[in-house]
Design a protein around this motif. Structure first.
Motif, short mmCIF file in Angstrom:
data_model
loop_
_atom_site.label_atom_id
_atom_site.label_comp_id
_atom_site.label_asym_id
_atom_site.label_seq_id
_atom_site.Cartn_x
_atom_site.Cartn_y
_atom_site.Cartn_z
N GLN A 1 43.03 75.29 33.18
CA GLN A 1 43.22 76.02 34.27
C GLN A 1 42.07 76.08 35.00
N VAL A 2 42.07 76.37 36.32
CA VAL A 2 40.72 76.71 37.10
C VAL A 2 41.14 77.56 38.15
N GLN A 3 40.25 78.42 38.52
CA GLN A 3 40.44 79.24 39.71
C GLN A 3 39.27 78.97 40.65
N LEU A 4 39.67 78.86 41.78
CA LEU A 4 38.73 78.60 43.29
C LEU A 4 38.61 79.60 43.92
N VAL A 5 37.22 79.68 44.60
CA VAL A 5 37.10 80.75 45.39
C VAL A 5 36.17 79.87 46.61
N GLU A 6 36.56 80.19 47.77
CA GLU A 6 35.86 79.49 48.92
C GLU A 6 35.06 80.53 49.67
N SER A 21 31.24 76.57 50.64
CA SER A 21 31.32 76.57 49.36
C SER A 21 32.40 76.88 48.46
N CYS A 22 32.65 76.43 47.15
CA CYS A 22 33.81 76.66 46.49
C CYS A 22 33.51 76.57 45.25
N ALA A 23 33.46 77.88 44.52
CA ALA A 23 33.12 78.22 43.16
C ALA A 23 34.47 78.35 42.14
N ALA A 24 34.30 77.40 41.10
CA ALA A 24 35.19 77.22 40.27
C ALA A 24 35.06 77.64 38.96
N SER A 25 36.05 78.19 38.18
CA SER A 25 35.90 78.94 37.05
C SER A 25 36.67 77.82 35.90
N GLY A 26 36.20 77.99 34.67
CA GLY A 26 36.61 77.10 33.78
C GLY A 26 35.85 75.88 33.18
N ARG A 27 35.94 75.97 31.89
CA ARG A 27 34.66 74.97 31.21
C ARG A 27 35.09 73.39 31.56
N THR A 28 36.30 73.19 31.99
CA THR A 28 36.48 71.55 32.20
C THR A 28 36.23 71.39 34.00
N PHE A 29 35.81 71.88 34.38
CA PHE A 29 35.60 71.94 35.87
C PHE A 29 35.24 70.34 36.29
N SER A 30 34.38 69.72 35.42
CA SER A 30 33.94 68.60 35.65
C SER A 30 34.92 67.36 35.55
N ARG A 31 36.05 67.72 35.04
CA ARG A 31 37.11 66.93 34.84
C ARG A 31 38.05 66.80 35.71
N ARG A 109 50.05 66.47 47.36
CA ARG A 109 50.76 66.54 46.10
C ARG A 109 50.19 66.55 44.89
N ARG A 110 49.02 65.78 45.38
CA ARG A 110 48.03 65.34 43.88
C ARG A 110 47.31 66.76 43.47
N TYR A 111 47.36 67.78 44.25
CA TYR A 111 46.41 69.00 43.77
C TYR A 111 47.25 70.02 43.21
N ASP A 112 46.67 70.32 42.01
CA ASP A 112 47.58 71.48 40.98
C ASP A 112 46.74 72.72 41.36
N TYR A 113 45.74 73.23 41.77
CA TYR A 113 45.06 74.57 41.95
C TYR A 113 44.55 74.44 43.41
N TRP A 114 44.66 75.82 43.90
CA TRP A 114 44.20 76.15 45.25
C TRP A 114 43.48 77.36 45.27
N GLY A 115 42.31 77.57 46.32
CA GLY A 115 41.77 78.66 46.63
C GLY A 115 42.41 79.46 47.55
N GLN A 116 42.03 80.65 47.91
CA GLN A 116 42.59 81.35 49.06
C GLN A 116 42.46 81.07 50.32
N GLY A 117 41.30 80.20 50.59
CA GLY A 117 41.22 79.66 52.00
C GLY A 117 39.89 80.68 52.63
N THR A 118 39.09 79.84 53.45
CA THR A 118 38.10 80.48 54.37
C THR A 118 38.29 80.17 55.83
N GLN A 119 38.33 81.16 56.70
CA GLN A 119 38.53 80.77 58.10
C GLN A 119 37.18 80.29 58.74
N VAL A 120 37.45 78.94 59.35
CA VAL A 120 36.40 78.66 60.42
C VAL A 120 36.92 78.52 61.61
#
Length: 124
Positions: A1-6, A21-31, A109-120
């Motif tokens: 599992q991965v957590q994302l923060v924009e 920027s998007c910071a990801a947690s999890g050791r398998t980010f590169s996959r 539909r291909r994406y499993d994990y999402w961040g909370q979003g950042t306003q532009v």
């Protein structure tokens, strides 16, 4: 599992630049293949840019091609979206997303994990 923060969103004048920027947690980010999406008020969330886990294949929406650049740093668990020559129509909440696949990355539909979003917001 991965957590994302924009981060990195804000208010900019038309023609200006921002880097998300998007910071990801999890050791398998590169996959994970990574993508950026955006959602404007009253509109559906739409694909902006994506790249495979190796960074070898990049995808861009036609509306941002030549102006936006996606990149990643697997050593830092980071994904970036450099946005140049911004237009008022780029105004939206931007989301970072992670996918366990390497194909059809333009499909939400291909994406499993999402961040909370950042306003532009791009002013004219």
């Amino acid at each position: 599992q991965v957590q994302l923060v924009e981060s990195g969103g804000g208010l900019v004048q038309a023609g200006g630049s921002l880097r998300l920027s998007c910071a990801a947690s999890g050791r398998t980010f590169s996959r994970y293949s990574m993508g950026w999406f955006r959602q404007a008020p009253g509109k559906e969330r739409e694909f902006v840019a994506g790249m495979t886990w190796s960074g070898g294949i990049l995808y861009y929406a036609g509306s941002v091609k030549g102006r936006f650049t996606i990149s990643r740093d697997n050593a830092k668990n980071m994904v970036y979206l450099q946005m140049d020559s911004l237009k008022p129509e780029d105004t939206a909440v931007y989301y970072c997303a992670a996918s366990t696949t390497e194909s059809s990355l333009t499909d939400i539909r291909r994406y499993d994990y999402w961040g909370q979003g950042t306003q532009v917001t791009v002013s004219s």
